[in-house]
Design an enzyme around this catalytic site. Sequence first.
Site, short mmCIF file in Angstrom:
data_model
loop_
_atom_site.label_atom_id
_atom_site.label_comp_id
_atom_site.label_asym_id
_atom_site.label_seq_id
_atom_site.Cartn_x
_atom_site.Cartn_y
_atom_site.Cartn_z
N GLU A 77 0.82 -1.21 0.00
CA GLU A 77 0.00 0.00 0.00
C GLU A 77 0.85 1.26 0.00
O GLU A 77 1.79 1.37 0.80
CB GLU A 77 -0.92 0.00 1.23
CG GLU A 77 -1.98 1.07 1.17
CD GLU A 77 -2.98 0.96 2.31
OE1 GLU A 77 -4.17 1.17 2.07
OE2 GLU A 77 -2.55 0.67 3.45
N GLY B 113 2.71 -0.11 10.81
CA GLY B 113 2.23 -0.94 11.91
C GLY B 113 1.64 -2.26 11.49
O GLY B 113 1.91 -3.30 12.09
N MET C 230 -0.93 -4.27 7.98
CA MET C 230 -1.58 -4.15 6.68
C MET C 230 -2.64 -5.22 6.53
O MET C 230 -2.42 -6.39 6.83
CB MET C 230 -0.54 -4.27 5.56
CG MET C 230 -1.11 -4.09 4.16
SD MET C 230 -1.82 -2.44 3.95
CE MET C 230 -2.96 -2.75 2.60
N ASN D 193 -4.07 -7.19 4.40
CA ASN D 193 -4.17 -8.16 3.31
C ASN D 193 -5.17 -9.25 3.68
O ASN D 193 -5.00 -9.93 4.69
CB ASN D 193 -2.81 -8.80 3.04
CG ASN D 193 -1.69 -7.78 2.98
OD1 ASN D 193 -1.76 -6.80 2.25
ND2 ASN D 193 -0.66 -8.01 3.78
N HIS E 44 -8.34 -3.22 14.20
CA HIS E 44 -8.31 -2.25 13.09
C HIS E 44 -8.17 -2.99 11.77
O HIS E 44 -8.94 -2.75 10.82
CB HIS E 44 -7.13 -1.30 13.32
CG HIS E 44 -6.89 -0.32 12.22
ND1 HIS E 44 -7.01 1.04 12.39
CD2 HIS E 44 -6.49 -0.48 10.92
CE1 HIS E 44 -6.71 1.66 11.26
NE2 HIS E 44 -6.39 0.75 10.36
N GLU E 45 -7.19 -3.89 11.69
CA GLU E 45 -6.97 -4.62 10.44
C GLU E 45 -8.14 -5.55 10.13
O GLU E 45 -8.50 -5.74 8.96
CB GLU E 45 -5.66 -5.41 10.50
CG GLU E 45 -4.43 -4.59 10.80
CD GLU E 45 -4.28 -3.36 9.91
OE1 GLU E 45 -4.61 -3.46 8.70
OE2 GLU E 45 -3.84 -2.31 10.41
N HIS F 256 -10.94 -3.86 8.40
CA HIS F 256 -10.65 -3.67 6.98
C HIS F 256 -11.12 -4.85 6.13
O HIS F 256 -11.30 -4.69 4.91
CB HIS F 256 -9.15 -3.52 6.77
CG HIS F 256 -8.63 -2.15 6.97
ND1 HIS F 256 -9.21 -1.03 6.42
CD2 HIS F 256 -7.54 -1.69 7.66
CE1 HIS F 256 -8.52 0.04 6.75
NE2 HIS F 256 -7.50 -0.33 7.51
#
Length: 830
Positions: free
Chosen positions: A130, A268, A270, A272, A302-303, A306
């Site tokens: 990203e 921190g 990502m 994926n 948080h991830e 996503h």
Amino acid sequence: MSTNLAANLTREETAARSAALSLRSIRVELDVSAAPDPDETGFITNTTLRFGATAEQTWIDFIGQSVDRVVVNGVDHPVIWDGARIVVTGLADDNEVRIEAVGAYSRSGEGMHRFVDPVDGETYLYTQYEPADSRRVMACFEQPDMKAAYTFVVTSPTGWEILSNQRAVVTTGGGSAQTVEFAETLPMSSYITAVAAGPYHRVHDVWTRGNQRVEMRALCRASLAEHLDHREIFEITRQGLDFFTDAFGVDYPWGKYDQIFVPEYNLGAMENPGLVTFTEQLVFRGASTDAQHEVRANTILHEMAHMWFGDLVTMTWWDDLWLKESFADYMGSHASVAATRFSDAWATFANRRKAWAYEQDQLPSTHPIVADIPDLEAAKLNFDGITYAKGASVLKQLVAFVGEEAFFAGSRAYFRDHAYGNTTLDDLLVALEAASGRDLRAWSRAWLETSGMSTLRFNEDRTAIVQSDPRPHRLRVGLFAEQNGSLVRTGQIDLDIADASTSIELPADADLALINDGDLTYAKVRLDDRSLTAVERGLATIDEALTRGLVWSALWNAVRDGQLGALRYLEIVRRHAPAERNVSILAGTLANAAFTVEHYLPAELRDGARPAWLDTVWQGLASAAPGSDAQLSWARALGRAAAFHDGRAGELRAILAGDQPGPDGLPLDADLRWVWVQALAATGAADETDIRAELARDDTMSGRTEATEALAARPTVDVRAAAWNAAWTDETLSNDHLGATIAGFGAGGRRDLISQFDEEYFVRIRETWQTRSIETARRLVRGMFPETETLDLVDAWLDDNVAAPGALRRLVVEQRDHLARGLAVRAANS
């Protein structure tokens, strides 16, 4: 043309490309079997793209060592490649393009990062993309609105773990190499595809919910295996999957849930799908505070958010980056409170995360949450406090505005209507308006499409709340009275405000009247004189962590704005920080106080404040409960303070050497030892022999990085000059070692050693921006910016470089603003 210029894709050209093409699938074949050989700088990457076209020509994105063959619809095509774009012609309604190329291993965390573990010599690979680095690993259409089903095939040394977004379906090979083919993914953007390979340590678990069964794995380097507390990681993961499945009304869509902790990561984490990557800093090899565990839990959640916001439904272009990052930032705290043991997560958010937003929103480069992002360079810089923390703060206000039930109902409709597609702001507003029955267009204009923030305060007689830069707020005023030496909550007032002045009636015993109690809105809050006096006497006696966090935040913003004297603030910290029960608030407060000493006090006061602050943290360490999180926080703060004054160097050396006992219960592990060794190095109380002896105790990845910083921090002109030259010219430095070199160069605030390089900085930065990757150039431009006593040099550069790339100018303008603020606040404290 330089690669950096060719690589900068614009919004207009990518929109035209997606309008002309319909991408269907991409097959990526990678051969990293030679990765353990240090002489091998690249890897084979062959990509087959299938797509429809209404144009005869387009380009495919790739950055690497070479493009060796291009085949268009079965016919060899001339290789037309400028280092970033492969031009293909002769396209038809249906096309198959095969590109055979060689990618380059990375040390900067961009593309395919290669790391060799100094502990055991093992090689580890992982990808990070990203916003636009998947083209460093495969030929692709590097834009979020061109989704495809991906099939990855990876060849690696036999015995390695090989991972990607989907499950492995076929494994073949023998001897020294193995090949794994993964199942085809659901439609996804290129920047969230992922591959990892190496002898990773792996732990299994499973999450079940109704008919759903999700295999979970946690992975890290083998030499970190003993520190991987997978039980807590899996517990948070299960809690998050339970919460989001219920809240979003959509089953987890990506099959498996791997979480891998990787070395030398440049951010921190990502998101994926199916293979979430995290920095190894979240694997705690030494003592860790509950605040650190809260940060890790928040990051996991948080991830995970996503997986829906960003992966299932993706923004069309980076203008709407907030459609995933603001939501994930909000959901990280919301889910922490709702589903885990970290019930004070909103206090951490209010005190620390929003500080990032407030700082960013006061820079000249401030922008609306829904930003204007013309190109990829601008997108890279917009992963900032506005897109994350301000956006999350505004979403918290939105939830208060429409109600939590309507907010999640609208989210469920949004996922249902746009699954595996791309969206803009309007798509979300339509869903939320339908669920809430409210017109959100005016709200959006006020909060999402404008920049800046309101400042809220009482008028002189406390009969009205006065608002600068008026916006609509739904907020609460907390009321506290001094009773028996404590500040006790006596009530609250809920109200909506939108005008420059809103009447309010406070009770006579409101010694502290806290605007935005509960942190429902996004605004700077000023404490009136009576409230400030009450806080000075009794801040630590307030029961609720969130309230204390908001008070500390108000104090810090006032210091930064020159509205509260720096010495007065430091006295409040000295008096109340030792009694702060929330370790996250404590750590943030100690960091802010240290920053105040170094940046907001004039030189004539700073010389006296440094030993005073060192004494404050020394006493804080001595008074903290043995073995407590607070004790560890004070010990870390002591190391930071000792880098600027040598008043406790003798005691620190003696404790490190074992000649003097340290505080009872303090875990003097490798991480804390390095903090103290670096401090001693910065003041000249530890030399190269001391540093290398410490490295012999901890010859690990972390130890080598910390030693790099300590060696660069030694206070001699020659050492700092060597660090300067290495940072700018040594392209073999990994991102971690570059960061350590930069930190060492500036250690201890020794302007007398480094001011000689001020003018050279402004000579170097433009060429650096053109020749280095964005991530590396950004670190250098920010980290090496000179803390001069005037604005003359930076203003001259800005005047002479009007035509410099916009992203570079933005960084310099931001650094100028930080410098100007420091100069102004120092003047106000003279």
